[in-house]
Write an enzyme that holds these catalytic residues in place. Structure first.
Site, PDB file in Angstrom:
ATOM      1  N   GLY A 226       0.831  -1.195   0.000  1.00 23.44           N
ATOM      2  CA  GLY A 226       0.000   0.000   0.000  1.00 23.44           C
ATOM      3  C   GLY A 226       0.864   1.243   0.000  1.00 23.44           C
ATOM      4  O   GLY A 226       2.048   1.214   0.356  1.00 23.44           O
ATOM      5  N   CYS A 227       0.272   2.370  -0.388  1.00 20.98           N
ATOM      6  CA  CYS A 227       1.042   3.611  -0.479  1.00 20.98           C
ATOM      7  C   CYS A 227       1.494   4.098   0.900  1.00 20.98           C
ATOM      8  O   CYS A 227       2.669   4.405   1.106  1.00 20.98           O
ATOM      9  CB  CYS A 227       0.228   4.684  -1.200  1.00 20.98           C
ATOM     10  SG  CYS A 227      -1.436   4.963  -0.547  1.00 20.98           S
ATOM     11  N   TYR A 228       0.563   4.161   1.855  1.00 19.94           N
ATOM     12  CA  TYR A 228       0.940   4.586   3.197  1.00 19.94           C
ATOM     13  C   TYR A 228       1.923   3.614   3.852  1.00 19.94           C
ATOM     14  O   TYR A 228       2.941   4.047   4.430  1.00 19.94           O
ATOM     15  CB  TYR A 228      -0.296   4.731   4.083  1.00 19.94           C
ATOM     16  CG  TYR A 228      -1.194   5.888   3.774  1.00 19.94           C
ATOM     17  CD1 TYR A 228      -0.753   7.207   3.885  1.00 19.94           C
ATOM     18  CD2 TYR A 228      -2.521   5.680   3.404  1.00 19.94           C
ATOM     19  CE1 TYR A 228      -1.599   8.280   3.626  1.00 19.94           C
ATOM     20  CE2 TYR A 228      -3.383   6.745   3.149  1.00 19.94           C
ATOM     21  CZ  TYR A 228      -2.915   8.042   3.260  1.00 19.94           C
ATOM     22  OH  TYR A 228      -3.758   9.096   3.003  1.00 19.94           O
TER      23      TYR A 228
ATOM     24  N   THR B 294       4.124   1.815   2.486  1.00 22.71           N
ATOM     25  CA  THR B 294       5.441   1.949   1.870  1.00 22.71           C
ATOM     26  C   THR B 294       6.283   2.981   2.603  1.00 22.71           C
ATOM     27  O   THR B 294       7.444   2.730   2.953  1.00 22.71           O
ATOM     28  CB  THR B 294       5.299   2.320   0.385  1.00 22.71           C
ATOM     29  OG1 THR B 294       4.684   1.237  -0.316  1.00 22.71           O
ATOM     30  CG2 THR B 294       6.653   2.622  -0.240  1.00 22.71           C
TER      31      THR B 294
END
Length: 309
Positions: free
Chosen positions: A115-117, A119
């Site tokens: 996921g972006c967060y 990461t």
């Protein structure tokens, strides 16, 4: 060598970004469905089985269903949804996270894109946990802001419509965001982190911040010690970089439009308080860029081919 790639969900925000990065490459043959056949179940199943690599850019349930449609042993899958990030039998697609992780991805048949967060969070926290500087039982908080493109087409339409939301809007106020189990598992923490995300009125970009009371930890690590551990962890990475903290100059746009990830250790050395900060593009290293990097690794290509660094 040319490999066949099918992006299932190519019309979505992440799918379009991946297509942009893969388009024009002579080592990739993109398998596509026309708009009229996009919902043709048989045509879709055929491409899922014809491809060497499938990249799933779908809602979680649809991603799980897509995997069941693959009836051969040669098609390898990269799932950009949340569906398999803490699941058994899936390799976590963050090549820089652990020693040997890139090799594990190269050999895997099923890879879950981070996921972006998570990461940004994991890039900051995992090396410090591994080095023993952050206790595994510490109640960690993570604060983050993201551009609205992270919410997909519906949120983009909302922010770009005639009556856009406020400039900043916190969400997941019930502290049950779907990224939290992923953060806990891959940081190897004993407790779920307290995650406080917000969406802001900018298209892309992301800031992820972890505040730490270093003076309360048993080993009382310094800011310098934390930065040294991070620099060592990512010293060979062309994508993850650690830069010196420059007061008041961190911006959500710092890595927007790129596929890189930038880490900083800020804080007050005298009080022993730290602010670990990551900046990245929520559609780059936080989504499409990570998927392309994983594809490159799995196919034996240059890991950064097609990426903007």
């Amino acid at each position: 060598m040319t490999v066949k790639v099918f992006i299932d969900g190519a019309a979505g925000t992440t799918g379009l970004e991946i297509g942009d990065r893969l388009g024009g490459r002579d080592d990739i043959e993109l398998l596509t469905l026309s708009e009229s056949r996009r919902k043709d179940a048989k045509a879709r199943a055929k491409l899922l089985n014809d491809a060497d690599f499938v990249i799933l850019c779908l809602p979680d349930d649809a991603a799980r269903e897509a995997v069941t449609l693959i009836e051969n042993s040669h098609t390898r899958v990269i799932d950009a949804s949340t569906a398999h990030r803490v699941g058994e039998g899936w390799t976590y697609g963050f090549p820089e996270l652990e020693p040997g992780q890139m090799t594990a991805i190269a050999e895997a048949s099923r890879v879950s894109n981070p996921g972006c967060y998570p990461t940004g969070f994991l890039a900051l926290v995992r090396p410090l946990v591994r080095a023993g500087l952050i206790p595994v039982d510490w109640p960690i908080s993570v604060n983050a802001v993201s551009g609205y493109s992270g919410g997909g087409k519906s949120m983009i339409a909302e922010f770009e419509g005639p009556n856009p939301p406020p400039a900043a809007r916190p969400y997941a106020l019930g502290l049950a965001h779907k990224h939290v189990p992923e953060m806990q598992k891959h940081a190897r923490l004993e407790h779920l982190p307290i995650f406080t995300p917000s969406v802001v009125n900018t298209y892309r970009g992301m800031i992820v911040e972890v505040p730490l009371p270093l003076h309360m930890f048993v080993r009382r690590p310094t800011l310098v010690a934390c930065e040294t551990v991070l620099r060592e962890a990512y010293r060979d990475s062309p994508i993850v970089r650690v830069v010196e903290a420059d007061a008041d100059t961190v911006a959500i746009e710092d890595d927007a439009g790129t596929d890189r990830l930038t880490l900083r250790v800020c804080g007050n050395a005298e009080t022993g308080q730290a602010r670990l900060i990551a900046t990245l593009d929520n559609l780059g290293k936080g989504a499409a860029g990570a998927a392309v990097q994983n594809l490159n690794i799995m196919a034996g290509f240059d890991p950064v081919a097609g990426l903007a660094l």
